[in-house]
Design a protein around this motif. Sequence first.
Motif, PDB file in Angstrom:
ATOM      1  N   ALA A  38      -0.533  41.750  28.541  1.00  0.00           N
ATOM      2  CA  ALA A  38      -0.594  42.463  27.478  1.00  0.00           C
ATOM      3  C   ALA A  38      -0.729  43.755  27.914  1.00  0.00           C
ATOM      4  CB  ALA A  38      -1.647  42.118  26.066  1.00  0.00           C
ATOM      5  N   ASN A  39      -1.785  43.627  28.446  1.00  0.00           N
ATOM      6  CA  ASN A  39      -1.770  45.452  29.217  1.00  0.00           C
ATOM      7  C   ASN A  39      -1.220  45.999  30.039  1.00  0.00           C
ATOM      8  OD1 ASN A  39      -5.236  46.889  29.664  1.00  0.00           O
ATOM      9  ND2 ASN A  39      -4.695  45.200  27.833  1.00  0.00           N
ATOM     10  N   LEU A  40      -0.243  44.730  30.447  1.00  0.00           N
ATOM     11  CA  LEU A  40       0.626  45.253  31.268  1.00  0.00           C
ATOM     12  C   LEU A  40       2.510  45.426  30.434  1.00  0.00           C
ATOM     13  CD1 LEU A  40       0.032  42.967  34.428  1.00  0.00           C
ATOM     14  CD2 LEU A  40       0.578  45.147  34.719  1.00  0.00           C
ATOM     15  N   GLU A  41       2.620  44.799  29.791  1.00  0.00           N
ATOM     16  CA  GLU A  41       3.616  44.580  28.650  1.00  0.00           C
ATOM     17  C   GLU A  41       3.686  46.195  28.322  1.00  0.00           C
ATOM     18  OE1 GLU A  41       4.096  40.945  26.983  1.00  0.00           O
ATOM     19  OE2 GLU A  41       4.524  39.690  29.108  1.00  0.00           O
ATOM     20  N   ALA A  42       2.862  47.158  27.707  1.00  0.00           N
ATOM     21  CA  ALA A  42       2.756  47.476  26.868  1.00  0.00           C
ATOM     22  C   ALA A  42       2.790  48.783  27.587  1.00  0.00           C
ATOM     23  CB  ALA A  42       0.956  47.581  26.308  1.00  0.00           C
ATOM     24  N   LYS A  43       2.298  48.574  28.928  1.00  0.00           N
ATOM     25  CA  LYS A  43       2.931  49.966  29.777  1.00  0.00           C
ATOM     26  C   LYS A  43       4.527  49.667  30.805  1.00  0.00           C
ATOM     27  CE  LYS A  43      -0.512  52.395  29.628  1.00  0.00           C
ATOM     28  NZ  LYS A  43      -0.739  53.780  29.370  1.00  0.00           N
ATOM     29  N   GLY A  44       5.152  48.460  30.046  1.00  0.00           N
ATOM     30  CA  GLY A  44       6.559  48.123  30.751  1.00  0.00           C
ATOM     31  C   GLY A  44       6.668  47.830  31.903  1.00  0.00           C
ATOM     32  N   TYR A  45       5.180  47.076  32.312  1.00  0.00           N
ATOM     33  CA  TYR A  45       5.002  46.727  33.972  1.00  0.00           C
ATOM     34  C   TYR A  45       5.428  45.205  33.897  1.00  0.00           C
ATOM     35  CZ  TYR A  45       3.374  50.921  35.028  1.00  0.00           C
ATOM     36  OH  TYR A  45       2.460  52.550  35.020  1.00  0.00           O
ATOM     37  N   THR A  46       5.632  44.551  34.956  1.00  0.00           N
ATOM     38  CA  THR A  46       5.451  42.903  34.966  1.00  0.00           C
ATOM     39  C   THR A  46       4.462  41.934  35.725  1.00  0.00           C
ATOM     40  OG1 THR A  46       7.752  43.068  34.746  1.00  0.00           O
ATOM     41  CG2 THR A  46       7.544  40.723  35.602  1.00  0.00           C
ATOM     42  N   LEU A  47       3.767  41.596  35.450  1.00  0.00           N
ATOM     43  CA  LEU A  47       2.723  40.437  36.552  1.00  0.00           C
ATOM     44  C   LEU A  47       3.514  39.818  37.350  1.00  0.00           C
ATOM     45  CD1 LEU A  47      -0.194  40.060  36.571  1.00  0.00           C
ATOM     46  CD2 LEU A  47       0.356  37.429  35.444  1.00  0.00           C
ATOM     47  N   VAL A  48       2.728  40.257  38.631  1.00  0.00           N
ATOM     48  CA  VAL A  48       3.436  39.499  39.874  1.00  0.00           C
ATOM     49  C   VAL A  48       1.932  38.352  40.330  1.00  0.00           C
ATOM     50  CG1 VAL A  48       3.612  39.550  42.412  1.00  0.00           C
ATOM     51  CG2 VAL A  48       4.318  40.910  40.956  1.00  0.00           C
ATOM     52  N   ALA A 108     -20.428  39.636  24.222  1.00  0.00           N
ATOM     53  CA  ALA A 108     -20.435  38.363  23.000  1.00  0.00           C
ATOM     54  C   ALA A 108     -18.960  37.529  23.052  1.00  0.00           C
ATOM     55  CB  ALA A 108     -20.037  39.268  21.234  1.00  0.00           C
ATOM     56  N   PHE A 109     -19.574  37.269  24.584  1.00  0.00           N
ATOM     57  CA  PHE A 109     -17.804  36.103  25.054  1.00  0.00           C
ATOM     58  C   PHE A 109     -16.653  36.502  24.572  1.00  0.00           C
ATOM     59  CE2 PHE A 109     -22.021  33.158  23.700  1.00  0.00           C
ATOM     60  CZ  PHE A 109     -22.191  33.127  25.136  1.00  0.00           C
ATOM     61  N   MET A 110     -16.543  37.563  24.528  1.00  0.00           N
ATOM     62  CA  MET A 110     -15.012  38.263  23.779  1.00  0.00           C
ATOM     63  C   MET A 110     -14.818  39.697  24.897  1.00  0.00           C
ATOM     64  SD  MET A 110     -13.850  36.672  20.646  1.00  0.00           S
ATOM     65  CE  MET A 110     -13.077  38.011  20.381  1.00  0.00           C
ATOM     66  N   VAL A 111     -13.964  39.484  25.540  1.00  0.00           N
ATOM     67  CA  VAL A 111     -13.238  40.561  26.178  1.00  0.00           C
ATOM     68  C   VAL A 111     -13.229  41.808  24.741  1.00  0.00           C
ATOM     69  CG1 VAL A 111     -10.865  41.529  27.394  1.00  0.00           C
ATOM     70  CG2 VAL A 111     -11.621  39.776  27.400  1.00  0.00           C
ATOM     71  N   SER A 112     -14.348  43.133  25.857  1.00  0.00           N
ATOM     72  CA  SER A 112     -14.465  44.353  24.956  1.00  0.00           C
ATOM     73  C   SER A 112     -13.222  45.774  25.745  1.00  0.00           C
ATOM     74  CB  SER A 112     -15.773  44.473  25.052  1.00  0.00           C
ATOM     75  OG  SER A 112     -15.864  44.654  25.605  1.00  0.00           O
ATOM     76  N   GLU A 113     -13.443  45.199  26.982  1.00  0.00           N
ATOM     77  CA  GLU A 113     -12.931  46.298  27.471  1.00  0.00           C
ATOM     78  C   GLU A 113     -12.083  46.455  28.707  1.00  0.00           C
ATOM     79  OE1 GLU A 113     -13.884  50.793  28.407  1.00  0.00           O
ATOM     80  OE2 GLU A 113     -15.646  49.340  28.665  1.00  0.00           O
ATOM     81  N   ILE A 114     -10.906  46.052  29.134  1.00  0.00           N
ATOM     82  CA  ILE A 114     -10.619  46.149  30.405  1.00  0.00           C
ATOM     83  C   ILE A 114      -9.961  48.228  31.225  1.00  0.00           C
ATOM     84  CG2 ILE A 114      -8.600  45.255  32.117  1.00  0.00           C
ATOM     85  CD1 ILE A 114      -8.271  43.563  29.960  1.00  0.00           C
ATOM     86  N   LYS A 115     -11.466  48.041  31.962  1.00  0.00           N
ATOM     87  CA  LYS A 115     -10.601  49.427  33.286  1.00  0.00           C
ATOM     88  C   LYS A 115      -9.640  48.625  34.299  1.00  0.00           C
ATOM     89  CE  LYS A 115     -15.401  50.547  31.858  1.00  0.00           C
ATOM     90  NZ  LYS A 115     -16.095  50.713  32.400  1.00  0.00           N
ATOM     91  N   TRP A 116      -8.618  49.825  34.208  1.00  0.00           N
ATOM     92  CA  TRP A 116      -7.898  49.567  35.877  1.00  0.00           C
ATOM     93  C   TRP A 116      -7.558  50.963  36.816  1.00  0.00           C
ATOM     94  CZ3 TRP A 116      -3.638  46.123  35.182  1.00  0.00           C
ATOM     95  CH2 TRP A 116      -3.648  45.120  34.932  1.00  0.00           C
ATOM     96  N   GLU A 117      -7.906  50.089  37.509  1.00  0.00           N
ATOM     97  CA  GLU A 117      -7.900  51.685  38.925  1.00  0.00           C
ATOM     98  C   GLU A 117      -7.751  50.958  39.472  1.00  0.00           C
ATOM     99  OE1 GLU A 117      -8.945  54.694  39.810  1.00  0.00           O
ATOM    100  OE2 GLU A 117      -9.987  54.303  38.319  1.00  0.00           O
ATOM    101  N   PRO A 118      -5.520  51.590  40.063  1.00  0.00           N
ATOM    102  CA  PRO A 118      -5.067  52.953  39.786  1.00  0.00           C
ATOM    103  C   PRO A 118      -5.470  53.086  37.952  1.00  0.00           C
ATOM    104  CG  PRO A 118      -3.935  53.006  41.462  1.00  0.00           C
ATOM    105  CD  PRO A 118      -5.212  51.757  41.681  1.00  0.00           C
ATOM    106  N   GLU A 119      -5.726  53.672  37.132  1.00  0.00           N
ATOM    107  CA  GLU A 119      -5.094  53.155  35.711  1.00  0.00           C
ATOM    108  C   GLU A 119      -3.326  53.449  35.783  1.00  0.00           C
ATOM    109  OE1 GLU A 119      -5.930  53.319  32.225  1.00  0.00           O
ATOM    110  OE2 GLU A 119      -7.402  53.842  33.289  1.00  0.00           O
ATOM    111  N   LEU A 120      -3.168  52.495  34.587  1.00  0.00           N
ATOM    112  CA  LEU A 120      -2.362  52.050  34.274  1.00  0.00           C
ATOM    113  C   LEU A 120      -1.170  53.435  33.529  1.00  0.00           C
ATOM    114  CD1 LEU A 120      -1.697  48.625  32.700  1.00  0.00           C
ATOM    115  CD2 LEU A 120      -1.823  49.051  35.106  1.00  0.00           C
TER     116      LEU A 120
END
Length: 120
Positions: A38-48, A108-120
């Motif tokens: 979902a993070n990748l597709e929001a920026k127009g990227y495709t997962l490898v 609380a067993f839920m993903v609260s944040e995903i940090k990307w380095e380098p940023e998307l």
Amino acid sequence: MDPSIFIIAGGILLLLGGAFFFDRLLQSPNDYKDKIIANLEAKGYTLVDIRIPKIFQTGPFPKFEIKIQPIQTKVLGVSGEKTRFRIVRFKDKEGLLRKSWIEIEIVAFMVSEIKWEPEL
């Protein structure tokens, strides 16, 4: 000194080490795949692909971080607060292969944040 203290301390260290490696063994590269896509597709990227880094590798993120969280969740003795690291390879709109390290914060067993380095 009483030798039973060393036996107890050794047993505790063995249990903690076993819990750490058991937790590591249960991890899968696909655990948070939907959120990563979902993070990748929001920026127009495709997962490898998604890989789990070697033990104790955190990439560009700090190895040790002190965090104060207002929520402390435990269910049957299992903590709901964790930090996971992944190496994600993806393609941009031009088809160029790119790579990022990500830090996944779980509260609380839920993903609260995903940090990307380098940023998307």
